[in-house]
Design a protein around this motif. Sequence first.
Motif, PDB file in Angstrom:
ATOM      1  N   CYS A  87      -3.641   2.120  -3.784  1.00 33.11           N
ATOM      2  CA  CYS A  87      -3.345   3.194  -2.824  1.00 33.11           C
ATOM      3  C   CYS A  87      -4.438   4.259  -2.786  1.00 33.11           C
ATOM      4  O   CYS A  87      -4.238   5.321  -2.186  1.00 33.11           O
ATOM      5  CB  CYS A  87      -2.006   3.841  -3.165  1.00 33.11           C
ATOM      6  SG  CYS A  87      -0.580   2.786  -2.839  1.00 33.11           S
ATOM      7  N   SER A  88      -5.574   3.999  -3.404  1.00 32.77           N
ATOM      8  CA  SER A  88      -6.640   4.994  -3.495  1.00 32.77           C
ATOM      9  C   SER A  88      -7.638   4.830  -2.359  1.00 32.77           C
ATOM     10  O   SER A  88      -7.942   3.714  -1.918  1.00 32.77           O
ATOM     11  CB  SER A  88      -7.360   4.879  -4.843  1.00 32.77           C
ATOM     12  OG  SER A  88      -6.476   5.177  -5.901  1.00 32.77           O
ATOM     13  N   ARG A  89      -8.173   5.955  -1.915  1.00 33.81           N
ATOM     14  CA  ARG A  89      -9.139   5.976  -0.827  1.00 33.81           C
ATOM     15  C   ARG A  89     -10.501   5.500  -1.314  1.00 33.81           C
ATOM     16  O   ARG A  89     -10.991   5.929  -2.367  1.00 33.81           O
ATOM     17  CB  ARG A  89      -9.277   7.408  -0.303  1.00 33.81           C
ATOM     18  CG  ARG A  89      -9.931   7.511   1.067  1.00 33.81           C
ATOM     19  CD  ARG A  89      -9.035   6.942   2.133  1.00 33.81           C
ATOM     20  NE  ARG A  89      -9.405   7.382   3.469  1.00 33.81           N
ATOM     21  CZ  ARG A  89      -8.774   6.981   4.562  1.00 33.81           C
ATOM     22  NH1 ARG A  89      -7.750   6.150   4.474  1.00 33.81           N
ATOM     23  NH2 ARG A  89      -9.160   7.427   5.746  1.00 33.81           N
ATOM     24  N   ARG A 121      -2.061  -3.149   1.226  1.00 31.43           N
ATOM     25  CA  ARG A 121      -3.335  -2.463   1.472  1.00 31.43           C
ATOM     26  C   ARG A 121      -4.066  -3.083   2.660  1.00 31.43           C
ATOM     27  O   ARG A 121      -4.647  -2.380   3.488  1.00 31.43           O
ATOM     28  CB  ARG A 121      -4.213  -2.516   0.218  1.00 31.43           C
ATOM     29  CG  ARG A 121      -5.540  -1.758   0.364  1.00 31.43           C
ATOM     30  CD  ARG A 121      -6.349  -1.799  -0.921  1.00 31.43           C
ATOM     31  NE  ARG A 121      -7.677  -1.205  -0.752  1.00 31.43           N
ATOM     32  CZ  ARG A 121      -7.971   0.069  -0.968  1.00 31.43           C
ATOM     33  NH1 ARG A 121      -7.014   0.903  -1.367  1.00 31.43           N
ATOM     34  NH2 ARG A 121      -9.207   0.512  -0.779  1.00 31.43           N
ATOM     35  N   SER A 140      -2.625  -1.868   5.968  1.00 31.48           N
ATOM     36  CA  SER A 140      -2.418  -0.426   6.108  1.00 31.48           C
ATOM     37  C   SER A 140      -3.762   0.292   6.190  1.00 31.48           C
ATOM     38  O   SER A 140      -4.410   0.514   5.160  1.00 31.48           O
ATOM     39  CB  SER A 140      -1.602   0.118   4.923  1.00 31.48           C
ATOM     40  OG  SER A 140      -0.376  -0.563   4.796  1.00 31.48           O
ATOM     41  N   GLU A 188      -4.323   3.247   6.443  1.00 32.56           N
ATOM     42  CA  GLU A 188      -4.279   4.481   5.664  1.00 32.56           C
ATOM     43  C   GLU A 188      -4.862   4.291   4.263  1.00 32.56           C
ATOM     44  O   GLU A 188      -5.290   5.254   3.627  1.00 32.56           O
ATOM     45  CB  GLU A 188      -2.828   4.968   5.522  1.00 32.56           C
ATOM     46  CG  GLU A 188      -2.160   5.361   6.825  1.00 32.56           C
ATOM     47  CD  GLU A 188      -1.422   4.199   7.459  1.00 32.56           C
ATOM     48  OE1 GLU A 188      -0.596   4.440   8.348  1.00 32.56           O
ATOM     49  OE2 GLU A 188      -1.673   3.035   7.055  1.00 32.56           O
ATOM     50  N   LEU A 189      -4.860   3.056   3.779  1.00 32.28           N
ATOM     51  CA  LEU A 189      -5.242   2.811   2.392  1.00 32.28           C
ATOM     52  C   LEU A 189      -6.678   2.352   2.216  1.00 32.28           C
ATOM     53  O   LEU A 189      -7.264   2.568   1.158  1.00 32.28           O
ATOM     54  CB  LEU A 189      -4.302   1.772   1.763  1.00 32.28           C
ATOM     55  CG  LEU A 189      -2.840   2.184   1.620  1.00 32.28           C
ATOM     56  CD1 LEU A 189      -2.050   1.080   0.937  1.00 32.28           C
ATOM     57  CD2 LEU A 189      -2.713   3.481   0.845  1.00 32.28           C
ATOM     58  N   HIS A 190      -7.251   1.694   3.213  1.00 26.42           N
ATOM     59  CA  HIS A 190      -8.566   1.106   2.951  1.00 26.42           C
ATOM     60  C   HIS A 190      -9.695   1.746   3.747  1.00 26.42           C
ATOM     61  O   HIS A 190     -10.771   1.171   3.884  1.00 26.42           O
ATOM     62  CB  HIS A 190      -8.546  -0.409   3.187  1.00 26.42           C
ATOM     63  CG  HIS A 190      -8.072  -0.838   4.543  1.00 26.42           C
ATOM     64  ND1 HIS A 190      -8.817  -0.688   5.677  1.00 26.42           N
ATOM     65  CD2 HIS A 190      -6.911  -1.422   4.925  1.00 26.42           C
ATOM     66  CE1 HIS A 190      -8.152  -1.171   6.711  1.00 26.42           C
ATOM     67  NE2 HIS A 190      -6.990  -1.616   6.284  1.00 26.42           N
ATOM     68  N   HIS A 194       0.751  10.674   4.822  1.00 24.55           N
ATOM     69  CA  HIS A 194      -0.176  10.708   5.941  1.00 24.55           C
ATOM     70  C   HIS A 194       0.539  11.294   7.154  1.00 24.55           C
ATOM     71  O   HIS A 194       1.577  10.772   7.595  1.00 24.55           O
ATOM     72  CB  HIS A 194      -0.704   9.306   6.240  1.00 24.55           C
ATOM     73  CG  HIS A 194      -1.618   8.775   5.173  1.00 24.55           C
ATOM     74  ND1 HIS A 194      -2.981   8.803   5.275  1.00 24.55           N
ATOM     75  CD2 HIS A 194      -1.335   8.232   3.952  1.00 24.55           C
ATOM     76  CE1 HIS A 194      -3.520   8.283   4.181  1.00 24.55           C
ATOM     77  NE2 HIS A 194      -2.547   7.927   3.366  1.00 24.55           N
ATOM     78  N   VAL A 228       3.006   7.781  -0.355  1.00 27.62           N
ATOM     79  CA  VAL A 228       2.901   7.229  -1.699  1.00 27.62           C
ATOM     80  C   VAL A 228       3.554   8.232  -2.644  1.00 27.62           C
ATOM     81  O   VAL A 228       3.092   9.372  -2.762  1.00 27.62           O
ATOM     82  CB  VAL A 228       1.434   7.008  -2.100  1.00 27.62           C
ATOM     83  CG1 VAL A 228       1.350   6.458  -3.522  1.00 27.62           C
ATOM     84  CG2 VAL A 228       0.738   6.077  -1.112  1.00 27.62           C
ATOM     85  N   ILE A 273       6.028   3.151  -2.495  1.00 25.71           N
ATOM     86  CA  ILE A 273       5.267   3.286  -1.263  1.00 25.71           C
ATOM     87  C   ILE A 273       6.209   3.147  -0.091  1.00 25.71           C
ATOM     88  O   ILE A 273       7.041   2.229  -0.046  1.00 25.71           O
ATOM     89  CB  ILE A 273       4.163   2.220  -1.195  1.00 25.71           C
ATOM     90  CG1 ILE A 273       3.254   2.342  -2.423  1.00 25.71           C
ATOM     91  CG2 ILE A 273       3.341   2.358   0.083  1.00 25.71           C
ATOM     92  CD1 ILE A 273       2.342   1.152  -2.621  1.00 25.71           C
TER      93      ILE A 273
END
Length: 626
Positions: A490-492, A543, A546, A548-550, A587, A594, A621
């Motif tokens: 879940c990390s950017r 991931r 989504s 938002e995650l990658h 988000h 998360v 999540i």
Amino acid sequence: MTVRPGAPQLSSAGARFAVWSPDASQLWLCLFDREDREVRLPMVRQGDGLWRIDAPGVGAGARYGLRADGPYDPNAGFWFDPDKLLLDPYATAIDRAFVYDPALAAPRGQGRDTAPLMSKGVLESPLPRLARQPPRFTPGGLIYELHVRGFTMLQPDVPEEQRGTIAALADPAVIAHLKALRVSAVELMPINAWIDERHLGPLGLTNYWGYNPVSWFAIDPRLAPGGLADLRATVTALHQAGIGVIIDMVYNHDGESDISGPTLSLRGLDARGYFRHEPDGRLINDTGTGNSIACNAPLVRALILDSLRHFVTEAGVDGFRFDLGPALGRLPDGFDPRAPLLEDMRADPVLADRVMIAEPWDIGPGGYQLGRFGEGWLEWNDRYRDDVRRFWRGDASTLGALATRLAGSSDIFREGETRSVNFLAAHDGFTLADMVAYAHRHNEANGEQNRDGHGENFSWNNGVEGPSEDAAVQLARRCDIKALLATLFCSRGTIMLTAGDEFGRSQQGNNNAYAQDNAISWVDWTGRDTDLEAHAFALAALRGSSPELHGTAQLADGDVEWLDERGHAMTVGQWEDPQRRRIALRHRSSGFAVCINGSGEECRFLLPEGEMLVPPRAVAISPPAR
């Protein structure tokens, strides 16, 4: 300079060799027949330190080496010794793996001829031209770090004769596993020919990791019996599956080590040019391995760039990870992100679009350079590793650091795009399973009285050091691993997973298994934790679907909101509370959330989209309906 060394050139008439050795008084090309009988042909100096020879009738399959004569004064950087057979720095293949022998390090006049001990270069016919393609990997994806041998030695679905080799990575069973994890690129630990450190033989050990290279061109035949063709075929198969290939390159030192080390190649040709020295002639050791390569010397730059281009044009690799990366940018007055070699990499037409990843630290002066490699570079982020570990270990005052790492580490990468490679474990250190099962390193098998390896790992054991039959301890450890994996996925930014961490691989507490070519390091496929594996597969699928995650854009307040468990914006007091263990990252545009519960009790998060019950020490999540 109008002339320069390079790989041997084959033609219908024979072979042409060009070697750099400005201080030598004489060089010889040494050809070996099937019975290892040697023919020495004197090379001719052609100015600017270059030696050349045309060898009529010599073709593909011929085995060869070099000999050099000249001054001998190791304290001044002169190592010429015609009794030492040398590997051509541009040799693209060798006939057998390197094996350390004390005779390789004997002083001039005190040893025997080393030709019977040395691997010889092998002339290769050119492979068919490879069509140039853009890299399969783009930042934000998942990098899967693996050791070619250890990853497949125990893989039961791979044919036995292929296990432990690069070819095994093209097996359908291996590719199926990588695809289930949504791997964007595999990162291969060193595949170049290497040699054991001299202290390992008496201990009954060998160098397993391969971070002690002798050649920057030739692939170690233990990993690729078919040489470059094996690598090309595997890269092609992985590309067809949508998976890129990144290879780990070691340009900071070579296997010739310190003043007591063996003479194998660069040292015997031009030690003063290839290695960094103190003013009094002593070798500089910014690597902890005995010597430091002068990466920004013109001829060394050319050799490095040529070797990188070789793997791109001849095998189609997508990029490179650089061990102890500050060496690439180190000048006499310190590290410079605009050093000539780094600028050459950015500008080179073959290399400019490749993935470049720095391990941004070494032990030299100013050796910690995280965040300074600049445009075009990804960087291993040890701050991410340590801050996430400390949060899940339960350390106080770690919530703010966790949030910064989740959002892309804007305190380190300030360009608006994160260049972070987020990871929790790598080949060097504890595996993910050992991180939650051992509070201390257990490296006794390395023969160094447990003094080697990192002393502080920010690890914990859940009450029992090492293996435990206690069901509660086992459950706690599995929950911790699941929470760590969820945090990573879940990390950017780009994320990296080390092979086997998705299903609980252990190294029995060894956090420096560089010399363990055995079951300690090999991935155990039959004993894997399928529950953890399924969890990792689910995270990978989430991931992958989504955005938002990658992404790689830094998350800002306009993009996300940080909420407490009641759904309210986090206050200054909550951020500063040293004992706070709960937070939600939501988000704004999609409602994707998360929820992180690092406390020992379950927690009900009240989000705008609804409630979410999160177990103790867990991540939940809440993806939006799409």
